[in-house]
Write a protein that holds these residues in place. Structure first.
Motif: not given
Length: 104
Positions: A52, A55, A85-86, A89
């Motif tokens: 989270r 980013t 990453q997204p 997440q």
């Protein structure tokens, strides 16, 4: 009047600090063991931990994405071998939602 963390902590059998990958895994394993009297304490408003927080451009895992799948909630839908990453997440959020886990 806001509830203090001290008063919340004293009311639960188990306290999990952080709602990152490990915190979510700990909560699910407690549920598997029949322990439901636990509290997840998280500084942020949503789960995810380092995934989270980090980013920056092109942030991704440095090990194969499949290793980020929990054994109790595997994902075969990773878009590539080293997920960004997204995507990681979203996976963490989906698992937390699936098990109805919320952080304080």
């Amino acid at each position: 009047m806001p509830v203090s963390i001290d008063s919340l902590v004293s009311r639960h059998e188990v306290i999990i600090v952080g709602a990152g990958l490990s915190g979510i895994a700990a909560a699910v394993k407690l549920l598997d063991a029949g322990i439901t009297d636990f509290l997840i304490i998280e500084k942020a408003e949503r789960v995810g931990g380092v995934w989270r927080e980090n980013t920056y451009p092109n942030c991704c895992c440095d090990i194969p994405s499949a290793l980020y799948s929990y054994s109790f909630s595997p994902s075969a839908d990773w878009s590539n071998m080293y997920a960004k990453q997204p995507e990681i997440q979203r996976y963490i959020e989906q698992v937390a939602y699936k098990y109805n886990l919320n952080a304080v």
